[in-house]
Write a protein that holds these residues in place. Structure first.
Motif, short mmCIF file in Angstrom:
data_model
loop_
_atom_site.label_atom_id
_atom_site.label_comp_id
_atom_site.label_asym_id
_atom_site.label_seq_id
_atom_site.Cartn_x
_atom_site.Cartn_y
_atom_site.Cartn_z
N ILE A 186 60.89 -9.96 -44.13
CA ILE A 186 60.08 -8.84 -43.67
C ILE A 186 60.09 -7.65 -44.64
CG2 ILE A 186 61.95 -7.95 -42.19
CD1 ILE A 186 59.63 -7.16 -40.23
N ALA A 187 61.25 -7.37 -45.21
CA ALA A 187 61.34 -6.17 -46.06
C ALA A 187 60.53 -6.30 -47.34
CB ALA A 187 62.80 -5.88 -46.37
N ARG B 21 57.49 -8.02 -47.50
CA ARG B 21 56.09 -8.34 -47.26
C ARG B 21 55.17 -7.24 -47.78
NH1 ARG B 21 57.03 -9.94 -41.14
NH2 ARG B 21 58.38 -11.69 -41.55
N ARG C 216 55.54 1.90 -49.86
CA ARG C 216 56.24 1.98 -48.58
C ARG C 216 57.11 3.23 -48.54
NH1 ARG C 216 60.63 -0.60 -45.97
NH2 ARG C 216 61.36 -1.81 -47.73
N LYS D 102 56.47 6.71 -46.20
CA LYS D 102 57.57 7.12 -45.34
C LYS D 102 57.95 8.57 -45.63
CE LYS D 102 61.83 4.59 -44.17
NZ LYS D 102 62.50 3.37 -44.68
N ASN E 260 57.11 -0.41 -41.69
CA ASN E 260 58.38 0.31 -41.85
C ASN E 260 59.22 0.25 -40.58
OD1 ASN E 260 58.36 1.21 -44.52
ND2 ASN E 260 57.00 2.90 -44.02
N MET F 267 59.04 -2.13 -38.23
CA MET F 267 59.54 -3.50 -38.05
C MET F 267 60.76 -3.74 -38.94
SD MET F 267 57.69 -5.09 -35.85
CE MET F 267 56.24 -4.64 -34.95
N ILE F 268 60.68 -3.22 -40.16
CA ILE F 268 61.80 -3.40 -41.08
C ILE F 268 63.04 -2.71 -40.54
CG2 ILE F 268 62.66 -2.79 -43.38
CD1 ILE F 268 59.77 -3.22 -44.39
N HIS G 11 64.44 -4.66 -37.76
CA HIS G 11 65.11 -5.84 -38.32
C HIS G 11 66.48 -5.48 -38.88
CE1 HIS G 11 66.03 -9.27 -40.80
NE2 HIS G 11 66.01 -8.51 -41.88
N GLU H 161 64.69 -11.36 -37.28
CA GLU H 161 63.64 -11.56 -38.28
C GLU H 161 62.31 -11.70 -37.52
OE1 GLU H 161 62.10 -11.55 -41.75
OE2 GLU H 161 64.23 -12.04 -41.94
N ILE H 162 61.41 -10.75 -37.75
CA ILE H 162 60.15 -10.74 -36.98
C ILE H 162 59.01 -11.25 -37.86
CG2 ILE H 162 58.59 -9.33 -35.59
CD1 ILE H 162 61.02 -7.22 -35.66
#
Lengths: 409, 81
Positions: free
Chosen positions: A235-236, A238, A308, A312, B45, B47-48, B51, B57-58
């Protein structure tokens, strides 16, 4: 006090992150400064040792004021070297172009409901969340009673010594229920930002003879490729499709140097480096377009990480000084807001702005067959003093070509 | 983790991304994306962050199952079992 944009006249030191005697190196964040538009983390342009702090926290000073003295290697502490945190944000490595304005805006901002919150610096807010401090019980000692990081830390310490606090849940309500009578820092920024956007956009419309072009881009290859790549990634790592757009623009603009740079003193100054400004809207209205540096040279993963991090920090109001000063071309993607086409206003002194609308499924004829494809409108607003429509059209076509071969980006 | 803890964690991480969000006025059955004006970058961000805090883990395909606050809590509590 560094200039963080042509329109910036004064800045307030919200917080020093260093103290005399601390060693710093180029790029370190040494202070947090409040400008009209945002809270900015100030990076130091010189390595050395902090000799003394001249301007204390909470004080507002004009741009160019000495705020601290840095002693470089070999210098003796006694007569403090007049090496301050730099005035214009550029002395270290003189760039091709002159420093330019920070205010950004390409499109009328969608205004949100007026914010109502405590007067608190974003940094203090983050610390409060981390330390689970109930902000309704914190007394602010900053400018106009603003809550500073130190106040929060003090409160956290006191709370630890005192019996149990209803921490967590208290944070949000405390902020929400702040008396509306107290003007929030955010409101000041909001008003100031509207003024800065107005000045910059009026200047753009007054001085820049814009021309506009638009073309449809078939996004099926790009989207399919991205989807399959993302499946392989944690996920981090993607990526969002905006990253493909940014890289395509950066690669395409290499062949169209007249779109990348600044119009200054009646002539165009091309920039070899491709720093892409990304228009990022703020929830409370307004927008900022900080730059991602050297987008043409970075792999997609790195651009994504940069983007990202930038989004943020824009939203958390912790931008760094170098990021708001040097975009060479700007990209605005209004797809999120659901519109199909955006006609951008160039951010002076830049000479081009590329806009992307929402991706929509549309009938698309190709090789004599009609099918449904994800289609996106790409637009260009460019400065007719620096380029012509013919070249502009080729530039858009080049962006399209890169998007048809996403694996090569 | 209890559902209340999950809910608190979700809101805490959401506030990190959108500090002006008022947790009191969030309707747990309405899409967060709309209520909090989140774009795809905010969602990613968030979701991370979830996680990182939970280890869950999505997959991208599951984002749709986390549209509202209630959805998020039930999705995460299931995945944390």
């Amino acid at each position: 006090m560094p200039s963080l944009g042509a329109d910036m006249e004064v800045g307030t030191i919200l917080q020093w992150l260093v103290k005399p005697g601390d060693a710093v190196k180029r790029g370190d964040i040494v202070a947090v400064v409040d400008t009209e538009k945002a809270t900015i983390e100030i990076e130091v342009f010189q390595s050395g040792v902090i000799d003394r702090i001249v301007v204390p926290e909470g004080e507002q000073v004009p741009v160019g004021t000495l705020i601290a003295v840095i002693r470089t290697d070999g210098e003796v502490a006694a007569p403090p070297a007049p090496v301050a945190v730099p005035t214009p944000p550029a002395p270290a490595a003189p760039p091709v172009a002159a420093p330019k304005p920070m205010e950004k805006p390409t499109v009328p901002a969608v205004s949100a409901a007026p914010p109502h919150r405590l007067r608190i610096s974003p940094l203090a807010m983050r610390v409060a969340v981390d330390l689970k401090v109930d902000l309704s019980k914190v007394k602010g000692t900053g400018p106009d009673g603003a809550i500073t990081k130190a106040d929060v830390e003090r409160a956290a310490k006191a709370a630890k010594e005192a019996p149990a606090v209803e921490a967590l849940a208290a944070i949000a309500p405390a902020v929400a229920k702040a008396p509306p009578a107290r003007p929030a820092a955010a409101i000041d920024h909001h008003v100031a930002m509207r003024r800065v956007i107005a000045a910059s956009m009026a200047r753009s419309k007054r001085e820049i003879p814009h021309y506009y072009l638009a073309t449809h881009v078939d996004m099926s290859r790009a989207m399919a490729w991205l989807q399959s790549e993302n499946l392989k990634l944690p996920i981090a790592n993607r990526a969002l499709y905006s990253v493909l757009l940014l890289k395509s623009v950066a690669l395409a603009v290499r062949d169209f140097p007249e779109m990348n740079g600044y119009w200054i003193d009646n002539s165009f100054r091309h920039s070899d480096a491709v720093h892409v400004g990304v228009a990022i809207s703020l929830r409370k209205g307004g927008l900022i377009a900080p730059a991602i540096h050297d987008v043409d040279k970075k792999p997609l993963g790195e651009i994504m990480a940069n983007l990202r991090d930038l989004v943020k920090r824009v939203r958390a109001e912790t931008l760094r000084s170098s990021e708001i000063a040097d975009a060479t071309i700007t990209v605005t993607s209004l797809g999120e807001q659901g519109v199909e086409t955006v006609f951008g206003i160039i951010y002076p002194p830049q000479v081009a702005l590329v806009g992307f609308g929402k991706i929509v499924e549309r009938p698309w004829a190709s090789n004599g067959m009609i099918g449904a494809r994800p289609v996106m409108m790409a637009t260009l607003a460019a400065d007719h003093r620096a380029s012509d429509g013919h070249r502009g059209g080729l530039f858009l076509a080049a962006i399209d070509r890169f998007l048809q071969e996403p694996e090569k980006l | 983790m209890t559902n209340d803890e999950i809910r608190a964690l979700i809101l805490r991480e959401l506030r990190r991304i959108a500090p002006e969000i008022d947790a009191d006025t969030i309707d747990p059955s309405v899409e967060l994306r709309e209520q909090a004006d989140l774009d795809s970058m905010d969602i990613l961000n968030w979701m991370i962050a979830i996680h990182e805090k939970t280890g869950v883990e999505i997959p991208e395909a599951d984002y749709a199952r986390m549209a509202t606050l209630n959805d998020c809590v039930s999705y995460l509590s299931q995945r944390l079992k």
